[in-house]
Design a protein around this motif. Sequence first.
Motif, short mmCIF file in Angstrom:
data_model
loop_
_atom_site.label_atom_id
_atom_site.label_comp_id
_atom_site.label_asym_id
_atom_site.label_seq_id
_atom_site.Cartn_x
_atom_site.Cartn_y
_atom_site.Cartn_z
N SER A 195 -2.54 11.41 -6.60
CA SER A 195 -1.35 11.28 -5.76
C SER A 195 -0.76 9.87 -5.79
O SER A 195 0.32 9.65 -5.26
N GLU A 196 -1.50 8.91 -6.38
CA GLU A 196 -0.98 7.55 -6.44
C GLU A 196 0.29 7.49 -7.30
O GLU A 196 0.43 8.24 -8.26
N VAL A 197 1.22 6.61 -6.91
CA VAL A 197 2.46 6.43 -7.67
C VAL A 197 2.51 4.98 -8.15
O VAL A 197 2.45 4.05 -7.34
N LEU A 198 2.64 4.79 -9.46
CA LEU A 198 2.64 3.46 -10.05
C LEU A 198 4.06 3.03 -10.39
O LEU A 198 5.02 3.78 -10.20
N LEU A 247 7.68 12.03 2.29
CA LEU A 247 7.59 12.56 0.93
C LEU A 247 6.55 13.67 0.84
O LEU A 247 6.74 14.66 0.12
N ARG A 248 5.46 13.51 1.57
CA ARG A 248 4.43 14.55 1.56
C ARG A 248 4.94 15.82 2.23
O ARG A 248 4.67 16.93 1.77
N GLU A 249 5.70 15.66 3.33
CA GLU A 249 6.27 16.83 4.01
C GLU A 249 7.27 17.55 3.10
O GLU A 249 7.33 18.79 3.10
N LEU A 250 8.05 16.76 2.36
CA LEU A 250 9.06 17.34 1.46
C LEU A 250 8.44 17.85 0.16
O LEU A 250 9.13 18.49 -0.65
N SER A 302 12.33 12.93 -9.88
CA SER A 302 12.81 13.93 -10.83
C SER A 302 14.02 14.67 -10.26
O SER A 302 14.09 14.95 -9.06
N GLN A 303 14.98 14.99 -11.14
CA GLN A 303 16.16 15.71 -10.67
C GLN A 303 15.80 17.07 -10.07
O GLN A 303 16.53 17.59 -9.23
N GLU A 304 14.66 17.62 -10.47
CA GLU A 304 14.23 18.90 -9.91
C GLU A 304 13.97 18.79 -8.41
O GLU A 304 14.04 19.79 -7.68
N ASP A 305 13.66 17.57 -7.94
CA ASP A 305 13.37 17.37 -6.53
C ASP A 305 14.60 16.99 -5.71
O ASP A 305 14.50 16.78 -4.50
N TYR A 306 15.76 16.89 -6.37
CA TYR A 306 16.97 16.47 -5.65
C TYR A 306 17.30 17.38 -4.46
O TYR A 306 17.62 16.87 -3.37
N PRO A 307 17.20 18.71 -4.59
CA PRO A 307 17.50 19.56 -3.42
C PRO A 307 16.63 19.25 -2.21
O PRO A 307 17.05 19.45 -1.08
N LYS A 308 15.42 18.75 -2.45
CA LYS A 308 14.50 18.45 -1.34
C LYS A 308 14.90 17.18 -0.59
O LYS A 308 14.61 17.05 0.61
N ILE A 309 15.53 16.23 -1.29
CA ILE A 309 15.89 14.96 -0.64
C ILE A 309 17.37 14.86 -0.29
O ILE A 309 17.78 13.96 0.45
N ILE A 355 0.84 -1.20 0.00
CA ILE A 355 0.00 0.00 0.00
C ILE A 355 0.88 1.25 0.00
O ILE A 355 0.65 2.19 -0.77
N TYR A 356 1.90 1.26 0.85
CA TYR A 356 2.79 2.42 0.92
C TYR A 356 3.57 2.60 -0.39
O TYR A 356 3.92 3.73 -0.75
N ALA A 357 3.83 1.50 -1.09
CA ALA A 357 4.54 1.58 -2.37
C ALA A 357 3.71 2.28 -3.44
O ALA A 357 4.23 2.65 -4.49
N MET A 358 2.42 2.46 -3.18
CA MET A 358 1.54 3.20 -4.09
C MET A 358 1.42 4.66 -3.68
O MET A 358 0.63 5.41 -4.23
N ASN A 359 2.20 5.07 -2.66
CA ASN A 359 2.13 6.41 -2.08
C ASN A 359 0.80 6.64 -1.36
O ASN A 359 0.30 7.75 -1.27
N ALA A 360 0.22 5.54 -0.87
CA ALA A 360 -1.07 5.58 -0.20
C ALA A 360 -0.89 5.28 1.29
O ALA A 360 0.17 4.82 1.73
N MET A 361 -1.95 5.50 2.07
CA MET A 361 -1.94 5.18 3.49
C MET A 361 -2.88 4.01 3.74
O MET A 361 -4.03 4.01 3.29
N ALA A 362 -2.41 3.00 4.46
CA ALA A 362 -3.22 1.82 4.77
C ALA A 362 -4.24 2.15 5.84
O ALA A 362 -3.95 2.90 6.79
N THR A 363 -5.43 1.57 5.70
CA THR A 363 -6.51 1.87 6.65
C THR A 363 -7.13 0.61 7.27
O THR A 363 -7.51 0.62 8.44
N GLN A 364 -7.25 -0.47 6.49
CA GLN A 364 -7.85 -1.71 6.99
C GLN A 364 -7.11 -2.92 6.44
O GLN A 364 -6.42 -2.84 5.42
#
Length: 351
Positions: free
Chosen positions: A157-160, A226-229, A300-307, A88-97
């Motif tokens: 927001s899902e990541v495949l 990732l959401r915070e960043l 993306s390389q544009e996000d490199y400064p964030k990580i 679930i987390y690998a989809m950028n999602a939050m598990a609920t049940q």
Amino acid sequence: MIEDKNPQRTPLSELGEFKLIEHLTEHFKVTQKSTVKAIGDDAAVLNFGKKQVVVSTDLLVEGVHFDLSYAPLKHLGYKAIVVNLSDIYAMNAMATQVTVSIAVSNRFPLEALEELYAGITTAAKVYNVDVVGGDTTSSTSGLIISVTAIGEVEKGSEVLRIGAKPNDLVVVTGDVGSAFMGLQVLEREKEVFKVNPNNQPDLSMYTYIIERQLKPEARKDIVELLRELKVKPTSMIDVSDGISSEIIHLCKQSKVGVDIYENKIPLDPQLISTCEEFNVDSTTIALNGGEDYELLMTVSQEDYPKIKGNPNLTVIGYITEEDRGMHLVTRADEKIPIIAKGWNALKSQEE
């Protein structure tokens, strides 16, 4: 109609898990508007309104996925939940049940199942998920655990696994290879115990890698990070079968190539020392070991400064054009083709 006396029999080990899934499901067609992503990723994505539902199912079979001679039932219950939440987390999602179903033989008393469910209860509490159902039946071949994990993600927001582009950075969380070496230590001590049941092993030197095998953790924290960043990966997968297998999945589905740098792969010192003890190559273990349940993603390389500099995230390579292929760049600066040698349950079961 004349019956074929010599029907074709293709061993499942020839296909492996992923080719088997592709073969068996190639005729499934998506007919529901609510089905956003079906078979072929870490989890399915269903659209039921403002948020999308993410669903994943896994099986754990005694003798194939776990050995009760060294896997405590409480740890096993915990792990059964965690490995499903990881999808679930690998989809950028939050598990609920979650739902939990078991098939169990009559060799298990009530107290054993109480231990198993104590682990399930602990995992549900730690990851803040509700156990909302399941099934119980008998088994003639030991313990079988089936868990379905359900989660949610904002639309868009899902990541495949598809989405990686040339020049994207390849990023992995935590460290890799430790779970596999923890298993090797446990298997070795099991053989020693068979010879001398009075021998009590000293596992103090291997606490981290054994914990990685018996009580892994899913990276819920990375989704939150990732959401915070404000970083959305272009593709993502969890490391259940080894980095080599997982990066091949991402590349094939995204139709890209990759260069992974050997000297960038994060290894725990305990893994390195244990590999030296077992006389095995730590890079090989890191690439092919599996069961780490870390997250492998492209950014993306544009996000490199964030990580950059974040201790939870390590850049280990970059995405290339598809015709450049998939390679490991060694410490000697040689390029070696990446081959999927990750764990194959179907093959292991037969050999």
